[in-house]
Design a protein around this motif. Sequence first.
Motif, PDB file in Angstrom:
ATOM      1  N   ASP A  41      23.384  65.967  70.529  1.00 35.72           N
ATOM      2  CA  ASP A  41      22.231  65.082  70.256  1.00 35.72           C
ATOM      3  C   ASP A  41      22.601  63.965  69.295  1.00 35.72           C
ATOM      4  O   ASP A  41      22.103  62.849  69.387  1.00 35.72           O
ATOM      5  CB  ASP A  41      21.054  65.903  69.699  1.00 35.72           C
ATOM      6  N   ARG A  42      23.506  64.251  68.369  1.00 34.62           N
ATOM      7  CA  ARG A  42      23.880  63.233  67.374  1.00 34.62           C
ATOM      8  C   ARG A  42      24.674  62.092  68.015  1.00 34.62           C
ATOM      9  O   ARG A  42      24.573  60.944  67.586  1.00 34.62           O
ATOM     10  CB  ARG A  42      24.703  63.857  66.250  1.00 34.62           C
TER      11      ARG A  42
ATOM     12  N   SER B 270      22.921  71.076  72.123  1.00 34.94           N
ATOM     13  CA  SER B 270      22.374  70.922  70.791  1.00 34.94           C
ATOM     14  C   SER B 270      21.725  72.242  70.386  1.00 34.94           C
ATOM     15  O   SER B 270      20.709  72.636  70.956  1.00 34.94           O
ATOM     16  CB  SER B 270      21.326  69.812  70.790  1.00 34.94           C
TER      17      SER B 270
ATOM     18  N   ASN C  53      28.872  71.445  70.026  1.00 37.20           N
ATOM     19  CA  ASN C  53      27.503  71.377  69.502  1.00 37.20           C
ATOM     20  C   ASN C  53      27.185  69.965  68.971  1.00 37.20           C
ATOM     21  O   ASN C  53      28.059  69.126  68.847  1.00 37.20           O
ATOM     22  CB  ASN C  53      27.383  72.426  68.373  1.00 37.20           C
TER      23      ASN C  53
ATOM     24  N   VAL D 293      32.856  75.558  59.018  1.00 42.37           N
ATOM     25  CA  VAL D 293      31.571  75.588  58.317  1.00 42.37           C
ATOM     26  C   VAL D 293      30.692  74.387  58.708  1.00 42.37           C
ATOM     27  O   VAL D 293      31.206  73.275  58.899  1.00 42.37           O
ATOM     28  CB  VAL D 293      31.790  75.655  56.778  1.00 42.37           C
ATOM     29  N   ASP D 294      29.416  74.668  58.916  1.00 40.37           N
ATOM     30  CA  ASP D 294      28.405  73.648  59.257  1.00 40.37           C
ATOM     31  C   ASP D 294      28.457  73.142  60.697  1.00 40.37           C
ATOM     32  O   ASP D 294      27.707  72.241  61.046  1.00 40.37           O
ATOM     33  CB  ASP D 294      28.487  72.424  58.318  1.00 40.37           C
ATOM     34  N   HIS D 295      29.324  73.682  61.521  1.00 32.04           N
ATOM     35  CA  HIS D 295      29.372  73.198  62.896  1.00 32.04           C
ATOM     36  C   HIS D 295      28.248  73.785  63.758  1.00 32.04           C
ATOM     37  O   HIS D 295      28.050  73.348  64.875  1.00 32.04           O
ATOM     38  CB  HIS D 295      30.760  73.443  63.513  1.00 32.04           C
TER      39      HIS D 295
END
Length: 397
Positions: free
Chosen positions: A151-152, A206, A148, A30-32
């Motif tokens: 960018d972070r 990203s 993914n 979840v949230d990836h």
Amino acid sequence: MGRRKKIVQECETLMDNPEQIRNIAIAAHVDHGKTTLSDNLLAGAGMISEDTAGEQLAMDTEEDEQERGITIDAANVSMTHEYEGENHLINLIDTPGHVDFGGDVTRAMRAVDGALVVVDAVEGAMPQTETVLRQALREGVKPALFINKVDRLINELQEGPQEMQERLLDVITDVNELIRGMTEEMDDITEDWTVSVEEGTVAFGSALYKWGVSMPSMEATGISFGEVIDMERNDERDELHAQTPLSDVVLDMVAEHFPNPLKAQPFRVPRIWRGDAESDVAEDMRTVDRGGDIVFMCTDIGMDPHAGEIATGRVFSGTLEKGQELYVSGTAGRNRVQSVGIYMGGEREELDRGVPAGNIAAVTGLKDAIAGSTVSDVEMTPFESIEHISEPVITKS
Ligand code: GDP
């Protein structure tokens, strides 16, 4: 002709060429970024506007899902993608990203031949990454990896190229350890299904800023990892997206590395169906015979306010057509097919023609079918019941 109508026509043409079909799922913790990635692919294929991809969350069809920001029901879309001069029909089944919906993930896996596993570069492989990989491999579904939120690493964590490379390699190593551990016990998986940057079964990028890279993409565009870092750092993201769009990188990987139904079904059918291997229906399924017995595996039942219950699933053999009277496993009598169609950008599109073997179909009229039903024109051994893999309950941080 409208854009949508043109895409429907393209899909209809491609439906008849199994070599050019890829049935895939995107699976992630979840949230990836599964939903954001799905929207990118749809936008890249012209299904939704480029500007709103990532905000629109086209795959989250239920209002409730959009409010809660999680995907509950497996939604389905078909799109087209040109790779090496050939058009491809990509049928994408969305899988729920929340831990409570493990059963739906497995059901979606039954319908597909390739699973794009999304892992957040910052968090790395998480418990649910392991669960979705296990679900895919058990169903004989080949994995590929998309790392993914790169960018972070660049902007938030301010990592340099060396540090980033090490982190990405760690993610790949972790995922491969999982794949190796799981496939070791599977005698029928004789190919090496671990993922590799060099082979082109790993991509990075990203989904939020819509850029992506892989070894083959870097060779084709000439954009190096160093340049990606510089452009991302200098806020040249639009330029990066234009030069190396995520949807192309990922869909190229899908077209090149995921098996088409002709390659997948001979291998997958013995794994998911334990009927008589010598029978005609077994042969029809192994050869994806569109003229053979009709076998449809229902993976999801949805509700349409106008059309009622929609059965979605994979046509393993024969051609599904309106008016057919079909058996539904575990029930007496037959159901009459009222309509057949495909999904476009999350919406169902009824077709005036049949949906042949190798495709994902949306069918109305199968009132006795449930997720997991085998639907056929001959009485046959149903598919193996779908095992739900439970997983530890984890709370969202
Ligand atoms: P899902 O639960 O796997 O479907 O994840 P979503 O696609 O809903 O994404 C979860 C959150 O991560 C959202 O706030 C997204 O905007 C964000 N997100 C997704 N992809 C990226 C990315 O590539 N970079 C960054 N920085 N955020 C992302």
